[in-house]
Scaffold this motif. Structure first.
Motif, mmCIF file in Angstrom:
data_model
loop_
_atom_site.group_PDB
_atom_site.id
_atom_site.type_symbol
_atom_site.label_atom_id
_atom_site.label_comp_id
_atom_site.label_asym_id
_atom_site.label_seq_id
_atom_site.Cartn_x
_atom_site.Cartn_y
_atom_site.Cartn_z
ATOM 1 N N GLY A 1 77.056 -18.795 2.963
ATOM 2 C CA GLY A 1 75.848 -18.287 2.327
ATOM 3 C C GLY A 1 74.608 -18.950 2.900
ATOM 4 N N PHE A 2 73.466 -18.556 2.349
ATOM 5 C CA PHE A 2 72.189 -19.116 2.765
ATOM 6 C C PHE A 2 71.933 -20.422 2.002
ATOM 7 C CE2 PHE A 2 71.661 -14.613 3.726
ATOM 8 C CZ PHE A 2 71.100 -14.655 4.991
ATOM 9 N N VAL A 3 71.460 -21.444 2.715
ATOM 10 C CA VAL A 3 71.134 -22.726 2.085
ATOM 11 C C VAL A 3 69.821 -22.561 1.333
ATOM 12 C CG1 VAL A 3 70.632 -25.157 2.468
ATOM 13 C CG2 VAL A 3 72.310 -23.994 3.904
ATOM 14 N N THR A 4 69.860 -22.742 0.014
ATOM 15 C CA THR A 4 68.663 -22.601 -0.811
ATOM 16 C C THR A 4 68.104 -23.935 -1.268
ATOM 17 O OG1 THR A 4 69.996 -22.342 -2.827
ATOM 18 C CG2 THR A 4 69.422 -20.336 -1.621
ATOM 19 N N HIS A 5 68.936 -24.973 -1.302
ATOM 20 C CA HIS A 5 68.457 -26.278 -1.771
ATOM 21 C C HIS A 5 69.387 -27.374 -1.272
ATOM 22 C CE1 HIS A 5 66.672 -29.324 -4.369
ATOM 23 N NE2 HIS A 5 67.869 -29.627 -4.820
ATOM 24 N N ILE A 6 68.794 -28.460 -0.776
ATOM 25 C CA ILE A 6 69.554 -29.643 -0.374
ATOM 26 C C ILE A 6 69.082 -30.791 -1.249
ATOM 27 C CG2 ILE A 6 70.155 -31.213 1.502
ATOM 28 C CD1 ILE A 6 69.507 -29.008 3.464
ATOM 29 N N GLY A 7 69.891 -31.176 -2.217
ATOM 30 C CA GLY A 7 69.527 -32.242 -3.146
ATOM 31 C C GLY A 7 70.223 -33.535 -2.804
ATOM 32 N N THR B 1 74.402 -29.431 -2.535
ATOM 33 C CA THR B 1 73.675 -28.423 -1.775
ATOM 34 C C THR B 1 74.037 -27.054 -2.332
ATOM 35 O OG1 THR B 1 73.639 -29.795 0.229
ATOM 36 C CG2 THR B 1 73.318 -27.432 0.514
ATOM 37 N N LEU B 2 73.041 -26.185 -2.482
ATOM 38 C CA LEU B 2 73.252 -24.869 -3.065
ATOM 39 C C LEU B 2 73.270 -23.813 -1.966
ATOM 40 C CD1 LEU B 2 70.916 -25.003 -6.201
ATOM 41 C CD2 LEU B 2 73.305 -25.679 -5.997
ATOM 42 N N LEU B 3 74.271 -22.922 -2.025
ATOM 43 C CA LEU B 3 74.390 -21.795 -1.104
ATOM 44 C C LEU B 3 74.274 -20.498 -1.900
ATOM 45 C CD1 LEU B 3 77.463 -22.885 1.093
ATOM 46 C CD2 LEU B 3 75.053 -23.423 1.436
ATOM 47 N N ARG B 4 73.478 -19.554 -1.393
ATOM 48 C CA ARG B 4 73.378 -18.232 -2.012
ATOM 49 C C ARG B 4 74.209 -17.250 -1.203
ATOM 50 N NH1 ARG B 4 70.141 -14.028 -0.907
ATOM 51 N NH2 ARG B 4 68.787 -15.341 0.386
ATOM 52 N N THR B 5 75.215 -16.665 -1.845
ATOM 53 C CA THR B 5 76.136 -15.772 -1.158
ATOM 54 C C THR B 5 75.533 -14.378 -1.027
ATOM 55 O OG1 THR B 5 77.228 -15.060 -3.201
ATOM 56 C CG2 THR B 5 78.054 -17.065 -2.148
ATOM 57 N N GLN C 1 76.606 -11.787 -2.416
ATOM 58 C CA GLN C 1 76.642 -11.149 -3.737
ATOM 59 C C GLN C 1 75.579 -11.722 -4.678
ATOM 60 O OE1 GLN C 1 79.465 -12.559 -2.315
ATOM 61 N NE2 GLN C 1 80.106 -10.605 -1.434
ATOM 62 N N ASN C 2 74.652 -12.548 -4.117
ATOM 63 C CA ASN C 2 73.553 -13.145 -4.871
ATOM 64 C C ASN C 2 74.075 -14.110 -5.941
ATOM 65 O OD1 ASN C 2 70.780 -13.516 -5.129
ATOM 66 N ND2 ASN C 2 70.625 -12.081 -6.835
ATOM 67 N N ASN C 3 75.130 -14.834 -5.602
ATOM 68 C CA ASN C 3 75.650 -15.899 -6.451
ATOM 69 C C ASN C 3 75.381 -17.240 -5.788
ATOM 70 O OD1 ASN C 3 76.761 -14.034 -8.319
ATOM 71 N ND2 ASN C 3 78.527 -13.762 -6.979
ATOM 72 N N LEU C 4 75.396 -18.303 -6.589
ATOM 73 C CA LEU C 4 75.175 -19.641 -6.068
ATOM 74 C C LEU C 4 76.483 -20.404 -5.975
ATOM 75 C CD1 LEU C 4 71.893 -20.960 -7.773
ATOM 76 C CD2 LEU C 4 72.222 -20.268 -5.401
ATOM 77 N N VAL C 5 76.698 -21.055 -4.841
ATOM 78 C CA VAL C 5 77.844 -21.934 -4.642
ATOM 79 C C VAL C 5 77.310 -23.364 -4.561
ATOM 80 C CG1 VAL C 5 79.782 -22.536 -3.152
ATOM 81 C CG2 VAL C 5 79.121 -20.145 -3.414
ATOM 82 N N VAL C 6 77.782 -24.234 -5.450
ATOM 83 C CA VAL C 6 77.359 -25.632 -5.477
ATOM 84 C C VAL C 6 78.375 -26.456 -4.687
ATOM 85 C CG1 VAL C 6 76.779 -27.608 -6.923
ATOM 86 C CG2 VAL C 6 76.306 -25.284 -7.743
ATOM 87 N N VAL C 7 77.922 -27.028 -3.573
ATOM 88 C CA VAL C 7 78.796 -27.813 -2.694
ATOM 89 C C VAL C 7 78.385 -29.281 -2.785
ATOM 90 C CG1 VAL C 7 79.666 -28.110 -0.347
ATOM 91 C CG2 VAL C 7 78.964 -25.842 -1.131
ATOM 92 N N PRO C 8 79.252 -30.179 -3.237
ATOM 93 C CA PRO C 8 78.903 -31.612 -3.242
ATOM 94 C C PRO C 8 78.567 -32.089 -1.827
ATOM 95 C CG PRO C 8 80.884 -31.214 -4.531
ATOM 96 C CD PRO C 8 80.578 -29.926 -3.825
ATOM 97 N N ASN C 9 77.584 -32.958 -1.736
ATOM 98 C CA ASN C 9 77.142 -33.424 -0.415
ATOM 99 C C ASN C 9 78.246 -34.143 0.346
ATOM 100 O OD1 ASN C 9 74.566 -32.385 -0.612
ATOM 101 N ND2 ASN C 9 73.719 -34.238 -1.530
ATOM 102 N N SER C 10 79.112 -34.871 -0.366
ATOM 103 C CA SER C 10 80.206 -35.556 0.317
ATOM 104 C C SER C 10 81.161 -34.548 0.952
ATOM 105 C CB SER C 10 80.966 -36.453 -0.661
ATOM 106 O OG SER C 10 81.463 -35.700 -1.755
ATOM 107 N N THR C 11 81.390 -33.425 0.291
ATOM 108 C CA THR C 11 82.231 -32.368 0.866
ATOM 109 C C THR C 11 81.556 -31.731 2.070
ATOM 110 O OG1 THR C 11 83.183 -31.898 -1.317
ATOM 111 C CG2 THR C 11 83.405 -30.192 0.375
#
Length: 375
Positions: free
Chosen positions: A204-210, A214-218, A220-230
């Motif tokens: 998906g598209f990177v929408t935020h790096i905290g 990090t948040l990805l927008r797929t 289907q317009n959903n958000l995937v929350v990926v832990p930074n360590s992952t």
């Protein structure tokens, strides 16, 4: 003069000196705040120049320097109670040490801030670096000040050591994500707005790096929350780097009796027409197509007999360039429709999979060859 005033008011000389010392310290604080506002005005007025750097540095030291001067004058010129003199001496020592440690820290912070203003792309690095400079210099200054004031920190360090182990174990995942966030900020394998795909399948598209995730927008317009360590340990395909432009491969299969050179020529013509390269001039000089939205006219489309020979087809690949990852869906759909229309006009067959079964006499019990399927 002060003694004459004390006699006129019928108060003791020590009390008069004490009141004068308090007035001097309060005046220094008020004057320091006024001077700080004045320096802040010139700091803003000068803009991004070395003068701005100088006034920003002075602005930070206006209050502590005037306070230090007031304390020194009060101890040297007034007769104060012994307890006040002791407290004043300790205050002078503490303020002096804080200034000594804060001065280089402030220079580093102003330098990092100025670097971030000149190169906005470095702000993601300069901001956490400034925070670390604040924390390190502040911690060292406080430790030295307390030690010089006679406050021994041995018991505190022992308690903090045991407590830090417990906190580190409890916050292991959180700290891992935090330091992984620092790595992402410094190394920048992904940026805001990039389209990425992880080896675990998420994309998906990177929408935020905290600092934690990090948040990805797929799509289907959903958000995937990926832990930074992952994310820091994952194999990442970044479709937006080193540039947004993307090569798109479209597979086309035709009948074996087709003329391969004619097919290649037709595929190239279809793509060029869709990109507007064969149309009127203008709109193509920048590489962006004047025809199909998102399809680039430069680099030019290429058709190849690749992968080559299929079981019952000739397999071609049409290679075109699209503006960015999100353009590939509409471009593929439109190009396939144009290819179908053009091939039907030219009489080029696009066969569908078939299977022929030859039945011999063995199927009726008579001697002969076995049943052999044939594609």
């Amino acid at each position: 003069m002060l003694q004459d005033l004390a006699r006129a008011l019928h108060i003791s000389p020590m009390l008069a000196d004490s009141l004068a010392a308090v007035v001097l310290v309060v005046s220094a604080l008020v004057g320091g705040f006024i001077l700080k506002r004045l320096l802040h005005f010139y700091h803003r007025k000068l803009g991004r120049s070395w003068g701005e750097f100088f006034f920003a540095l002075l602005e930070s030291f206006a209050v502590p320097l005037l306070l230090l001067l007031a304390l020194y004058l009060a101890l040297e010129n007034f007769t104060l109670p012994r307890k006040w003199e002791h407290l004043g001496s300790q205050a002078i020592l503490a303020v002096t040490l804080l200034i000594v440690f804060y001065f280089p820290a402030r220079i580093l912070i102003l330098f990092l801030r100025r670097l971030g203003q000149k190169q906005p792309g470095l702000e993601r690095v300069t901001q956490p670096a400034a925070f670390l400079v604040h924390a390190v210099f502040g911690l060292v200054a406080v430790i030295i000040v307390l030690d010089n004031l006679g406050i021994h920190l041995t018991a505190v360090w022992t308690t903090l050591g045991i407590g830090s182990v417990a906190v580190a174990l409890a916050l292991q995942d959180t700290l891992g994500n935090f330091f992984a966030g620092l790595y992402l900020v410094a190394d920048r394998p992904v940026n805001h707005g990039d389209y990425i795909k992880l080896d675990s399948g998420q994309e998906g598209f990177v929408t935020h790096i905290g600092w934690r995730s990090t948040l990805l927008r797929t799509g289907q317009n959903n958000l995937v929350v990926v832990p930074n360590s992952t994310l820091a340990k994952a194999v990442i395909i970044n479709y937006s780097m080193p540039e947004d432009r993307l090569a798109l491969h479209i597979a086309v299969s035709v009948a074996c009796d087709s003329n391969p050179r004619q097919v290649e020529k037709l595929l190239t013509e279809i793509a060029r027409e869709a990109a507007g390269a064969d149309g009127p001039p203008g709109g193509v000089a920048s590489g962006l197509a004047s025809g199909l939205e998102g399809l680039l006219a430069s680099p030019e489309p290429v058709a190849q007999l690749n992968p080559g020979f299929g079981p019952s087809t000739l397999d071609f690949t049409l290679i075109v360039q699209v503006r960015r990852f999100s353009d590939q869906g509409p471009v593929q759909s439109e190009l396939r429709q144009r290819i179908l229309e053009r091939f039907r006009q030219e009489g080029i067959e696009m066969p569908f999979p078939t299977q022929n079964v030859r039945v011999t006499s063995a199927a009726t019990g008579a001697p002969g060859l076995p049943v052999v399927p044939e594609k």
